[in-house]
Design an enzyme around this catalytic site. Sequence first.
Site, short mmCIF file in Angstrom:
data_model
loop_
_atom_site.label_atom_id
_atom_site.label_comp_id
_atom_site.label_asym_id
_atom_site.label_seq_id
_atom_site.Cartn_x
_atom_site.Cartn_y
_atom_site.Cartn_z
N GLU A 181 0.83 -1.20 0.00
CA GLU A 181 0.00 0.00 0.00
C GLU A 181 0.87 1.26 0.00
OE1 GLU A 181 -2.05 -3.00 2.81
OE2 GLU A 181 -0.03 -2.57 2.05
N LEU B 122 21.06 -28.17 -5.96
CA LEU B 122 19.83 -27.69 -5.30
C LEU B 122 19.72 -26.16 -5.34
CD1 LEU B 122 19.70 -30.06 -2.18
CD2 LEU B 122 18.70 -30.39 -4.46
N THR C 116 19.89 -39.02 -1.95
CA THR C 116 19.81 -38.23 -3.18
C THR C 116 21.11 -37.48 -3.41
OG1 THR C 116 17.41 -37.97 -3.03
CG2 THR C 116 18.59 -36.32 -4.31
N ASP D 258 22.92 -38.50 -6.79
CA ASP D 258 22.76 -37.51 -7.86
C ASP D 258 23.75 -36.35 -7.79
OD1 ASP D 258 20.62 -39.11 -8.42
OD2 ASP D 258 19.08 -37.65 -7.85
#
Length: 364
Positions: free
Chosen positions: A56, A212, A204, A208
Amino acid sequence: MGWKREDFFFMRKCLALAAKGEGRVSPNPLVGAVVVRNGRIIGEGFHEKFGGAHAEANALTGMSAGAAKGATLYVSLEPCSHCGGKKKTPPCVPLVIKSGVSRVVIAATDTNPLVNGCGISQLRAAGIRVQCGLMEKEAREQNEFFFKHIKSGKPFFLLKLAQSKNGKIGVRGMGKVRISGKEFDKCCHRLRNRYDAILVGVATVISDNPRLTCRMKGGRNPARIILDSHLRIPLSARVLRNAKREKVLVFTSEIRVRKQEKALLALGAKAIVCGKRKVDLKKMARALQKFGIYSVLVEGGAKTAEAFLKAGLADKLVLATSPKKISAKDAVASPFNVHLLRSMKNARKGKMGRDRVIIGQLKP
């Protein structure tokens, strides 16, 4: 209430403006505002960053004296009327009253106990016509993190996963198997920009070796959370490379390897004990607020997703189903069965490229 077409147009503008603050205003809500006179926008703004001016104020500040007199202010969340808590800015209601607007249209009321209708009451007491509820559903969904935290004090968890046509999410021993298309991948990076943190299990990281990070243009990297009960994370893992500059939290257990813990600290990561023999997800969830984390994108594999479902922590699911099939002998099954998908609330289905995508709430 009989809303006009132009009311919807200007509120959509508010929501689009509010979205520009994604990833930068937490734990505050996303808010957008526009000032309209004679069907024309004469001022607009959004909450740009935590600690900065509210929507605002950004919409009204800079106008010449009397420019907003008799105009309508559209805003996606009830204007604040308090100075309490950890608030870093003055309340918006006095500024709105002083501006001279004659009408305020609000999408959603603010359920923060410090506000909760007080802003609306003060505006009406000043003689301003106030209307509420325009596109309320969309406004509440845009701020689902904020509303959950205000209600429960807990962070919001989104499970994100891609599966094959035959319900598989990968193959054991093969590392990352690409399933989804580039359109869904782009969506994932938008989510990384929006959420405070991204979470995976240590399996993970080992299989992998992900970074991230957010690779969206203009995006920002979320904090990284690793679940690692025994501290097996390799010190060479790419997720640790910027740990001295960006937040990396490794949640572990009392049976962690102390030598590894010291090595992680030296790299800049934080090791937090949450559980005796394995990470207690509920304790982890309670600890996140201390690190300024109110929303978490869970990108781990099947075991991580199952653990969040079992703990009752998962709030929402984004699942992409590819037209591809994975027929390997050691294929890993998706944790999301038909019964779970049918039990989702407010589920929406669509397509991103060739992938079929479903988004919905996993609990009330």
